[in-house]
Design a protein around this motif. Structure first.
Motif, PDB file in Angstrom:
ATOM      1  N   LEU A 118       0.831  -1.200   0.000  1.00  0.00           N
ATOM      2  CA  LEU A 118       0.000   0.000   0.000  1.00  0.00           C
ATOM      3  C   LEU A 118       0.863   1.247   0.000  1.00  0.00           C
ATOM      4  CD1 LEU A 118      -2.598  -1.095   2.732  1.00  0.00           C
ATOM      5  CD2 LEU A 118      -2.698  -1.470   0.246  1.00  0.00           C
ATOM      6  N   ALA A 119       0.501   2.214  -0.838  1.00  0.00           N
ATOM      7  CA  ALA A 119       1.191   3.497  -0.879  1.00  0.00           C
ATOM      8  C   ALA A 119       0.673   4.378   0.250  1.00  0.00           C
ATOM      9  CB  ALA A 119       0.961   4.168  -2.223  1.00  0.00           C
ATOM     10  N   VAL A 120       1.560   4.796   1.132  1.00  0.00           N
ATOM     11  CA  VAL A 120       1.182   5.503   2.361  1.00  0.00           C
ATOM     12  C   VAL A 120       1.952   6.810   2.467  1.00  0.00           C
ATOM     13  CG1 VAL A 120       1.109   5.363   4.892  1.00  0.00           C
ATOM     14  CG2 VAL A 120       0.722   3.311   3.513  1.00  0.00           C
ATOM     15  N   THR A 121       1.289   7.834   2.991  1.00  0.00           N
ATOM     16  CA  THR A 121       1.938   9.105   3.313  1.00  0.00           C
ATOM     17  C   THR A 121       1.612   9.463   4.757  1.00  0.00           C
ATOM     18  OG1 THR A 121       1.749   9.894   1.036  1.00  0.00           O
ATOM     19  CG2 THR A 121       2.151  11.557   2.726  1.00  0.00           C
ATOM     20  N   ASP A 122       2.631   9.867   5.516  1.00  0.00           N
ATOM     21  CA  ASP A 122       2.485  10.182   6.938  1.00  0.00           C
ATOM     22  C   ASP A 122       3.215  11.490   7.202  1.00  0.00           C
ATOM     23  OD1 ASP A 122       2.546  10.321   9.705  1.00  0.00           O
ATOM     24  OD2 ASP A 122       3.466   8.363  10.005  1.00  0.00           O
ATOM     25  N   THR A 123       2.460  12.529   7.616  1.00  0.00           N
ATOM     26  CA  THR A 123       3.090  13.838   7.831  1.00  0.00           C
ATOM     27  C   THR A 123       3.903  13.890   9.113  1.00  0.00           C
ATOM     28  OG1 THR A 123       1.167  14.753   8.988  1.00  0.00           O
ATOM     29  CG2 THR A 123       1.251  15.019   6.580  1.00  0.00           C
ATOM     30  N   GLY A 124       3.699  12.925  10.012  1.00  0.00           N
ATOM     31  CA  GLY A 124       4.477  12.888  11.235  1.00  0.00           C
ATOM     32  C   GLY A 124       4.117  13.990  12.215  1.00  0.00           C
ATOM     33  N   GLY A 125       4.984  14.193  13.176  1.00  0.00           N
ATOM     34  CA  GLY A 125       4.744  15.192  14.199  1.00  0.00           C
ATOM     35  C   GLY A 125       4.087  14.593  15.426  1.00  0.00           C
ATOM     36  N   SER A 126       3.859  15.441  16.419  1.00  0.00           N
ATOM     37  CA  SER A 126       3.312  14.984  17.697  1.00  0.00           C
ATOM     38  C   SER A 126       1.818  15.227  17.836  1.00  0.00           C
ATOM     39  CB  SER A 126       4.042  15.702  18.845  1.00  0.00           C
ATOM     40  OG  SER A 126       3.897  17.111  18.711  1.00  0.00           O
ATOM     41  N   GLY A 127       1.172  15.688  16.780  1.00  0.00           N
ATOM     42  CA  GLY A 127      -0.258  15.963  16.841  1.00  0.00           C
ATOM     43  C   GLY A 127      -1.089  14.698  16.872  1.00  0.00           C
ATOM     44  N   ILE A 128      -2.373  14.854  17.113  1.00  0.00           N
ATOM     45  CA  ILE A 128      -3.296  13.718  17.124  1.00  0.00           C
ATOM     46  C   ILE A 128      -3.312  13.068  15.741  1.00  0.00           C
ATOM     47  CG2 ILE A 128      -5.721  13.039  17.340  1.00  0.00           C
ATOM     48  CD1 ILE A 128      -6.035  15.353  19.348  1.00  0.00           C
ATOM     49  N   PRO A 129      -3.099  11.745  15.655  1.00  0.00           N
ATOM     50  CA  PRO A 129      -3.114  11.079  14.340  1.00  0.00           C
ATOM     51  C   PRO A 129      -4.531  10.977  13.778  1.00  0.00           C
ATOM     52  CG  PRO A 129      -1.909   9.786  15.985  1.00  0.00           C
ATOM     53  CD  PRO A 129      -2.690  10.825  16.730  1.00  0.00           C
ATOM     54  N   VAL A 130      -4.650  11.279  12.504  1.00  0.00           N
ATOM     55  CA  VAL A 130      -5.904  11.071  11.768  1.00  0.00           C
ATOM     56  C   VAL A 130      -5.590  10.164  10.592  1.00  0.00           C
ATOM     57  CG1 VAL A 130      -7.852  12.139  10.580  1.00  0.00           C
ATOM     58  CG2 VAL A 130      -6.651  13.402  12.382  1.00  0.00           C
ATOM     59  N   LEU A 131      -6.297   9.036  10.499  1.00  0.00           N
ATOM     60  CA  LEU A 131      -6.128   8.117   9.378  1.00  0.00           C
ATOM     61  C   LEU A 131      -7.311   8.317   8.433  1.00  0.00           C
ATOM     62  CD1 LEU A 131      -4.435   5.730   8.198  1.00  0.00           C
ATOM     63  CD2 LEU A 131      -6.111   4.225   9.266  1.00  0.00           C
ATOM     64  N   TYR A 132      -7.017   8.633   7.186  1.00  0.00           N
ATOM     65  CA  TYR A 132      -8.048   8.954   6.202  1.00  0.00           C
ATOM     66  C   TYR A 132      -8.337   7.736   5.328  1.00  0.00           C
ATOM     67  CZ  TYR A 132      -6.938  13.732   7.596  1.00  0.00           C
ATOM     68  OH  TYR A 132      -6.725  14.884   8.323  1.00  0.00           O
ATOM     69  N   LEU A 133      -9.627   7.430   5.176  1.00  0.00           N
ATOM     70  CA  LEU A 133     -10.071   6.233   4.454  1.00  0.00           C
ATOM     71  C   LEU A 133     -10.857   6.665   3.222  1.00  0.00           C
ATOM     72  CD1 LEU A 133     -11.239   4.378   7.680  1.00  0.00           C
ATOM     73  CD2 LEU A 133      -9.062   4.083   6.475  1.00  0.00           C
ATOM     74  N   ASN A 134     -10.415   6.210   2.077  1.00  0.00           N
ATOM     75  CA  ASN A 134     -10.896   6.745   0.806  1.00  0.00           C
ATOM     76  C   ASN A 134     -12.230   6.166   0.363  1.00  0.00           C
ATOM     77  OD1 ASN A 134      -8.355   7.964   0.794  1.00  0.00           O
ATOM     78  ND2 ASN A 134      -7.462   6.286  -0.386  1.00  0.00           N
ATOM     79  N   GLY A 135     -12.807   6.840  -0.628  1.00  0.00           N
ATOM     80  CA  GLY A 135     -13.960   6.287  -1.330  1.00  0.00           C
ATOM     81  C   GLY A 135     -13.570   5.027  -2.067  1.00  0.00           C
ATOM     82  N   GLN A 136     -14.549   4.307  -2.541  1.00  0.00           N
ATOM     83  CA  GLN A 136     -14.331   2.955  -3.055  1.00  0.00           C
ATOM     84  C   GLN A 136     -13.248   2.862  -4.125  1.00  0.00           C
ATOM     85  OE1 GLN A 136     -17.948   1.150  -4.421  1.00  0.00           O
ATOM     86  NE2 GLN A 136     -17.215  -0.897  -3.993  1.00  0.00           N
ATOM     87  N   PHE A 137     -13.212   3.793  -5.045  1.00  0.00           N
ATOM     88  CA  PHE A 137     -12.201   3.758  -6.108  1.00  0.00           C
ATOM     89  C   PHE A 137     -11.373   5.038  -6.132  1.00  0.00           C
ATOM     90  CE2 PHE A 137     -15.902   1.250  -7.803  1.00  0.00           C
ATOM     91  CZ  PHE A 137     -15.374   0.017  -7.445  1.00  0.00           C
TER      92      PHE A 137
END
Length: 278
Positions: free
Chosen positions: A31-50
């Motif tokens: 899976l192609a992943v991007t993570d901005t990092g840092g100490s903030g609250i993590p938010v994981l974004y889940l995409n539309g079907q396609f």
């Protein structure tokens, strides 16, 4: 091999202010992943079907660098590789795989359309790990799938089949064939049934905020979409953890582009440190 645009620390998280991007191996795919990092609250974004992770860029920009933003392309979407398994259960497992690979234990999940279903199921199964869930134009319990609709879906994707190969190099279509795309859509219809989805939503114990649109979606007819949205009234009446954060003017397909500010506010409202009083 994973590639990082910036250095990582020993916990596999990016150094403060650094953004990591790369491929995370999962099962028979990556899976192609991007993570901005840092100490903030993590938010994981889940995409539309396609859809791909790029759809979230306006929401991410609105929230700003005080949060840790993690996006990824689902199997065979965007830059992620093909798989033998495009099931909904595989999509839910991939949430855990991405979080584990990035060294994140607890996170807010924000999902649009298909991703809203993934986010709801993940939050239900992981009450100690989900800080909250934002469900955008999805995960609304409604029996919209019948034999006629199933036939309509298969016909639609068969018609699309001839030009899908032309779109794949541009990233506008997944690397799935028409039958695989139809199968995932039909599976989602079964998961959306009142008898299947309502018990999941009723049992969620973390803050959940819905953002719903007003217009139709691609493939819907008449007032189908509004009837589906109306099902949320019973959901919010039964579970006090679930609220409708906003009903916005745009339609299902344009909501992340036109009403990103409402989605960002819903994310803020789910977290203990930023949630506004009820």
């Amino acid at each position: 091999m994973n590639k990082s645009r910036n250095r990582k620390n020993k916990n596999n998280a990016p150094a403060k202010g650094a953004t990591w991007s790369g491929m995370i191996p999962v099962d028979d795919t990556a899976l192609a992943v991007t993570d901005t990092g840092g100490s903030g609250i993590p938010v994981l974004y889940l995409n539309g079907q396609f859809a791909t992770q790029g759809y979230w860029r306006r929401v991410i920009a609105e929230l700003g660098p005080g949060w840790r933003h993690i996006t990824y392309d689902e199997r065979a979407r965007g830059k992620s590789r093909r798989s033998a398994d495009y099931s909904f259960e595989a999509a839910v497992r991939d949430v855990d795989a991405v979080l584990a690979a990035r060294g994140v234990d607890r996170a807010v999940v924000a999902g649009w359309s298909y991703g809203a279903f993934v986010g709801a199921h993940w939050a239900h199964r992981n009450p100690s790990r989900a800080l909250g869930a934002v469900l955008v134009e999805g995960a609304q319990p409604y029996d919209w799938l019948d034999e006629a609709m199933e036939a309509r879906i298969r016909k639609l994707f068969r018609r699309m089949g001839w030009f899908l190969p032309l779109l794949r190099p541009t990233g506008l279509a997944p690397r799935m064939n028409a039958e695989q795309m139809a199968a995932t859509n039909i599976e989602l219809g079964k998961l959306a049934r009142e008898s299947e989805l309502a018990p999941v939503l009723d049992a969620i114990t973390v803050p959940v905020r819905y953002v719903v649109a007003s217009g139709a979606s691609l493939g819907s007819k008449g007032d189908e979409q509004e009837r589906i949205r109306a099902a949320l009234d019973a959901v919010t009446a039964r579970n006090p953890n679930i609220k409708i954060s906003a009903k916005v003017p745009s339609n299902h397909d344009a909501i992340l582009k036109k009403d990103y500010a409402a989605v960002a506010k819903a994310i803020q409202d789910t977290t203990p440190l930023t949630r506004t009083p009820n």
